[in-house]
Write a protein that holds these residues in place. Sequence first.
Motif, PDB file in Angstrom:
ATOM      1  N   GLY A  33       0.786  -1.224   0.000  1.00 32.63           N
ATOM      2  CA  GLY A  33       0.000   0.000   0.000  1.00 32.63           C
ATOM      3  C   GLY A  33       0.816   1.271   0.000  1.00 32.63           C
ATOM      4  N   LEU A  34       2.116   1.174  -0.203  1.00 25.92           N
ATOM      5  CA  LEU A  34       2.969   2.353  -0.108  1.00 25.92           C
ATOM      6  C   LEU A  34       2.618   3.441  -1.116  1.00 25.92           C
ATOM      7  CD1 LEU A  34       6.531   0.824   0.538  1.00 25.92           C
ATOM      8  CD2 LEU A  34       5.137   2.163   2.122  1.00 25.92           C
ATOM      9  N   ARG A  35       2.061   3.074  -2.276  1.00 27.25           N
ATOM     10  CA  ARG A  35       1.754   4.070  -3.299  1.00 27.25           C
ATOM     11  C   ARG A  35       0.341   4.637  -3.170  1.00 27.25           C
ATOM     12  NH1 ARG A  35       2.016   1.744  -8.749  1.00 27.25           N
ATOM     13  NH2 ARG A  35       1.739   3.930  -9.354  1.00 27.25           N
ATOM     14  N   VAL A  36      -0.442   4.124  -2.246  1.00 29.29           N
ATOM     15  CA  VAL A  36      -1.813   4.599  -2.069  1.00 29.29           C
ATOM     16  C   VAL A  36      -1.810   5.795  -1.120  1.00 29.29           C
ATOM     17  CG1 VAL A  36      -4.113   3.972  -1.227  1.00 29.29           C
ATOM     18  CG2 VAL A  36      -2.735   2.301  -2.470  1.00 29.29           C
ATOM     19  N   PRO A  37      -2.570   6.853  -1.399  1.00 31.29           N
ATOM     20  CA  PRO A  37      -2.642   7.987  -0.480  1.00 31.29           C
ATOM     21  C   PRO A  37      -3.023   7.532   0.928  1.00 31.29           C
ATOM     22  CG  PRO A  37      -3.698   8.543  -2.551  1.00 31.29           C
ATOM     23  CD  PRO A  37      -3.367   7.080  -2.626  1.00 31.29           C
ATOM     24  N   ILE A  38      -2.443   8.159   1.930  1.00 30.88           N
ATOM     25  CA  ILE A  38      -2.605   7.699   3.312  1.00 30.88           C
ATOM     26  C   ILE A  38      -4.048   7.784   3.785  1.00 30.88           C
ATOM     27  CG2 ILE A  38      -0.228   8.268   3.932  1.00 30.88           C
ATOM     28  CD1 ILE A  38      -1.323  10.801   5.305  1.00 30.88           C
ATOM     29  N   ASN A  39      -4.864   8.630   3.182  1.00 36.26           N
ATOM     30  CA  ASN A  39      -6.251   8.763   3.632  1.00 36.26           C
ATOM     31  C   ASN A  39      -7.119   7.590   3.214  1.00 36.26           C
ATOM     32  OD1 ASN A  39      -5.724   9.974   1.033  1.00 36.26           O
ATOM     33  ND2 ASN A  39      -7.842  10.702   0.995  1.00 36.26           N
ATOM     34  N   PHE A  40      -6.619   6.712   2.340  1.00 36.57           N
ATOM     35  CA  PHE A  40      -7.391   5.539   1.916  1.00 36.57           C
ATOM     36  C   PHE A  40      -6.900   4.249   2.574  1.00 36.57           C
ATOM     37  CE2 PHE A  40      -8.581   8.498  -1.430  1.00 36.57           C
ATOM     38  CZ  PHE A  40      -9.930   8.226  -1.578  1.00 36.57           C
ATOM     39  N   GLN A  41      -5.972   4.365   3.490  1.00 35.16           N
ATOM     40  CA  GLN A  41      -5.493   3.185   4.190  1.00 35.16           C
ATOM     41  C   GLN A  41      -6.325   2.941   5.445  1.00 35.16           C
ATOM     42  OE1 GLN A  41      -1.322   3.737   4.949  1.00 35.16           O
ATOM     43  NE2 GLN A  41      -0.752   3.550   2.810  1.00 35.16           N
ATOM     44  N   THR A  42      -6.613   1.677   5.730  1.00 39.56           N
ATOM     45  CA  THR A  42      -7.312   1.316   6.964  1.00 39.56           C
ATOM     46  C   THR A  42      -6.282   0.944   8.017  1.00 39.56           C
ATOM     47  OG1 THR A  42      -7.547  -0.935   6.109  1.00 39.56           O
ATOM     48  CG2 THR A  42      -9.425   0.534   5.848  1.00 39.56           C
ATOM     49  N   VAL A  43      -6.387   1.566   9.192  1.00 38.44           N
ATOM     50  CA  VAL A  43      -5.444   1.304  10.277  1.00 38.44           C
ATOM     51  C   VAL A  43      -6.226   1.140  11.585  1.00 38.44           C
ATOM     52  CG1 VAL A  43      -3.561   2.563   9.172  1.00 38.44           C
ATOM     53  CG2 VAL A  43      -5.091   3.773  10.725  1.00 38.44           C
ATOM     54  N   PRO A  44      -5.751   0.316  12.515  1.00 36.40           N
ATOM     55  CA  PRO A  44      -6.437   0.171  13.804  1.00 36.40           C
ATOM     56  C   PRO A  44      -6.312   1.437  14.633  1.00 36.40           C
ATOM     57  CG  PRO A  44      -4.359  -1.034  13.805  1.00 36.40           C
ATOM     58  CD  PRO A  44      -4.567  -0.554  12.404  1.00 36.40           C
ATOM     59  N   ALA A  45      -7.439   1.890  15.195  1.00 41.80           N
ATOM     60  CA  ALA A  45      -7.487   3.132  15.963  1.00 41.80           C
ATOM     61  C   ALA A  45      -7.982   2.841  17.370  1.00 41.80           C
ATOM     62  CB  ALA A  45      -8.406   4.142  15.272  1.00 41.80           C
ATOM     63  N   VAL A  46      -7.605   3.708  18.331  1.00 40.37           N
ATOM     64  CA  VAL A  46      -7.972   3.464  19.726  1.00 40.37           C
ATOM     65  C   VAL A  46      -8.096   4.778  20.484  1.00 40.37           C
ATOM     66  CG1 VAL A  46      -5.554   3.223  20.465  1.00 40.37           C
ATOM     67  CG2 VAL A  46      -7.372   2.132  21.813  1.00 40.37           C
ATOM     68  N   SER A  47      -9.014   4.798  21.447  1.00 44.71           N
ATOM     69  CA  SER A  47      -9.146   5.921  22.377  1.00 44.71           C
ATOM     70  C   SER A  47      -8.278   5.656  23.597  1.00 44.71           C
ATOM     71  CB  SER A  47     -10.611   6.074  22.812  1.00 44.71           C
ATOM     72  OG  SER A  47     -10.711   6.874  23.970  1.00 44.71           O
ATOM     73  N   LEU A  48      -7.352   6.566  23.891  1.00 44.59           N
ATOM     74  CA  LEU A  48      -6.500   6.397  25.062  1.00 44.59           C
ATOM     75  C   LEU A  48      -7.311   6.466  26.353  1.00 44.59           C
ATOM     76  CD1 LEU A  48      -3.190   8.321  24.316  1.00 44.59           C
ATOM     77  CD2 LEU A  48      -3.731   5.912  23.993  1.00 44.59           C
ATOM     78  N   ARG A  49      -8.375   7.246  26.341  1.00 42.24           N
ATOM     79  CA  ARG A  49      -9.193   7.342  27.558  1.00 42.24           C
ATOM     80  C   ARG A  49      -9.771   5.988  27.936  1.00 42.24           C
ATOM     81  NH1 ARG A  49     -14.568   8.445  28.972  1.00 42.24           N
ATOM     82  NH2 ARG A  49     -15.212   8.590  26.790  1.00 42.24           N
ATOM     83  N   ALA A 298      -0.640   5.986  -6.690  1.00 37.90           N
ATOM     84  CA  ALA A 298      -1.590   5.160  -7.439  1.00 37.90           C
ATOM     85  C   ALA A 298      -2.652   6.043  -8.084  1.00 37.90           C
ATOM     86  CB  ALA A 298      -2.234   4.134  -6.509  1.00 37.90           C
ATOM     87  N   VAL A 299      -3.084   5.662  -9.287  1.00 36.21           N
ATOM     88  CA  VAL A 299      -4.056   6.437 -10.051  1.00 36.21           C
ATOM     89  C   VAL A 299      -5.466   6.137  -9.552  1.00 36.21           C
ATOM     90  CG1 VAL A 299      -5.004   6.820 -12.368  1.00 36.21           C
ATOM     91  CG2 VAL A 299      -2.541   6.472 -12.061  1.00 36.21           C
ATOM     92  N   GLY A 300      -6.324   7.165  -9.580  1.00 37.49           N
ATOM     93  CA  GLY A 300      -7.738   6.966  -9.304  1.00 37.49           C
ATOM     94  C   GLY A 300      -8.200   7.337  -7.913  1.00 37.49           C
TER      95      GLY A 300
END
Length: 646
Positions: A33-49, A298-300
Motif C-alpha cells: 500500500g505504499l503508493r496509495v494515499p494515506i487517507n485511503f489506508q485502513t489502520v487500527p485506531a484506539v481511544s487512550l481514555r 496510485a491512479v484513481g
Amino acid sequence: MSGNKLYDPDQAAVDTRWIQPWSENLRAQRDVGLRVPINFQTVPAVSLRQACFSNKQYEHHAFQKCFSNLLGVGFRRFEIDVYWDPLQTGWSLCPVQQPTNGDTVSVASSPTVTISTETTSARLQESTAVPPGQLGFDRRQVTSETASAPAEASSTASSPSAINPTASPSVAARPTLITFPTTDGPPLTQIGSYNCTSLTTLELLTALLGDFLEDTATTTGAAITLLTFNLHAASSLTDPDGPAPLLSQDQLPESGAFLSDIVKGNLTGETYTPSHLRDQRANLNESWYQVNWNNRPAVGYYDVTTNVDGQLFTQNGWPSEAFMEFQKLYRVVTSFGTIDPQMQYYNIGPDIDFIFPPGTITNVAETSIDFAGRLSSGCLFASSESTVTSKTNSSWAISIPESLDINANPDLMAPIPSITNLTSCGLSPFLNQSLANTTADKNPLPYADFVHSSLWSFAPGEPLNATSKNLGTTANRCVIMTISPYPGRWRVTDCVDRHRVACQDPSQPYNWQISSSDSNYEGAASACRTPYQFSIPHTALENAHLLAALQSHRQTAPNDDAIYIDLNQLSTPDCWVIGLNGTCPYLSRMDINPTRVVVVPTIAAVIIFVLAALTFFVKCAANRREDKRGRKRRLVGGWEYEGVPS
C-alpha cells in the motif's frame, strides 16, 4: 528499561508485533500500500481514555506502559483527550485540575505507595481464561467524564488502582485532596473520583511517541501514526466530578503553551503539517510526482487538474506513505477532534499551520453489525462501482464497533469477525472501550487481538517461511488469494503451480477481472487482456473487490478456489515484492542480509553525522548549551524521568 527511555512495551506486546509471522504480515501489507494515499489506508485506531484510563487512574508510569504497549502491538491511530489546567498552565491527560502550593483546598497525606505496572496476564500461548461479562459501551461525552467506568481494585494493594475514591460528584464545595507519596516521581493525588500525578501530561505522551519513532526509524519498521486531539477544560478542584468551568481568555494558553507548541517540542521533524500539504498539492510535478516512476502515487484516488502555468495540482489529494516516509521522513499527522464549549475562547489559529483543523482526518461512518459480525449497513463496498465514488469513498473513514467481548488470553490466530468485516468494508475500526475488563498496561493481548483482526492481506499464520535453505527456487515464494478458510485472504504457494490470475484496470482501483486461462506465476502477466494488468490489491477495499470478482468467477468455474496475485520472493528472499523484477523498498539486490537494519532513509544517517560533528564543535565553544529536544525527552514536568524498570 534502563536510562531515560520512555518507550517501554512489555515483551508480550512486542512478541505480537515483531516476531514471525506477524512482523512479515504487517510489513508486507504496508509495502503493497505504499503508493496509495494515506487517507485511503485502513489502520487500527484506539481511544487512550478507554484503553489506558477507563478506571480513572492517571498515573504516569501506568500510562507510560499502556501507551508503549498500544504502540508495540501495532495501533496506528490514537484519539487523545487533553485537558487545559489553568492552575498548572499546562495540557494534562488528567480530567481535573492539579493542586499547586497556593491552593486553598485541604490536602491530607497518606502512606507512600509503590506504583505497580507489572502485567497481570500478558502471556503468550497460555490456556484461555473464563471470558468476562459483556462490556458496556458508551460513546465519549463532549463535556463530561462522568460516563467513565468507576475505579476498581484490579491490582495489588500498593498500586494506584487499589485506591478507592469516595467523593460524590458535586457535593463538597471544598473537598479534601489525599496525596499518596510515591517512591519514584511526584505523589499520586486523589481528587474526587480521579487519581492523578502531575507528570501525566501531553508532554510525556509526545516524548514517549518520539522515542517510539526513533526505535522504529527503519525501513522495515516505519509506519504513519495519526493523532487526534479532543480539547477539554479540566474540572475544578472544588468540584472535581462536576462539569468543567467555562475558561476566560485570561485562563487559556498563551504563546509558548499552545497545543502545537507542546507537540512541536518532541515531534517537529516527524510531523506532516497543513502547510506541507498545501504546498505539495499546489505543484504535483515538484512534490509527489518528483520520484521514480515505481513510486508515483496510485491512479484513481484523487482528482488532478492543470493550472494556467501548466502545473498539475489537486484539491483533494493526500501523499502516499512511500513519499511521506521514504522521501520526506514524515511519520506523524496530527489533527483537532472535538473542542468543548468550555474551551470556546481558545484560539486554534496559531495551531493550524501545524495541526490540521477539526474533521480533516476523521470521517465517522454509521454502521450496523449483526450478531455474526457482518455489516448490515454502512459498508463502503459496492460491487457495481469500479472507481472511487461517493458510495465507495473511504477517505479517512472510521467506524466504532459495538461492544466487544474478548477474554484475557485470546486466540491471536482467530480474527474478531466484526473488526475483520469493518476493515474489508474500507473502514478503520476504532476501539472506544477497554478490553477484557482491563487496560493495556496490565494486559496488551486483547488489544493485540484487535490489531491482528484489522489485517486484510495474509491469512492468520501466513506468510509461511520462504527463506529456508531447503526450499527450491520457486517453492512457497509466490502468493495466491483463496476462498477458504479465510475468504479473500492470502497464502504462499509454489510459483510453478497453475492458477487463474488477478487482473486490474490500472485507471480504476476497484475494477478487477479473473483471467480466462490459468498460468504459473512467471507467465501470469500475459494471462491478462488489455487494458487489464496482473496486479495485487493495495487496500482493504481493493481486496474486497477482487474477492467479489473471484466469487463471481466461481459461478462458472466452481473448482477455481484460488488465484495468483502479483507478489513474490523470487529474487528477494527477505522481502515480498511486486513483479518478477520487483524492487524491495528496503533491501538492495546486493544486500539481502535479513539481520541488517536499514535506517529510513540512508541519507538521514549522513545528515545526523554532519549535525553531530557540528554539535561537537559548538559544545566545545559553549559547553553550557544543551540539546533542547534531548532535554525535553528526559525532563518531563521538571522530573528526571528514569522510566519503568523492566
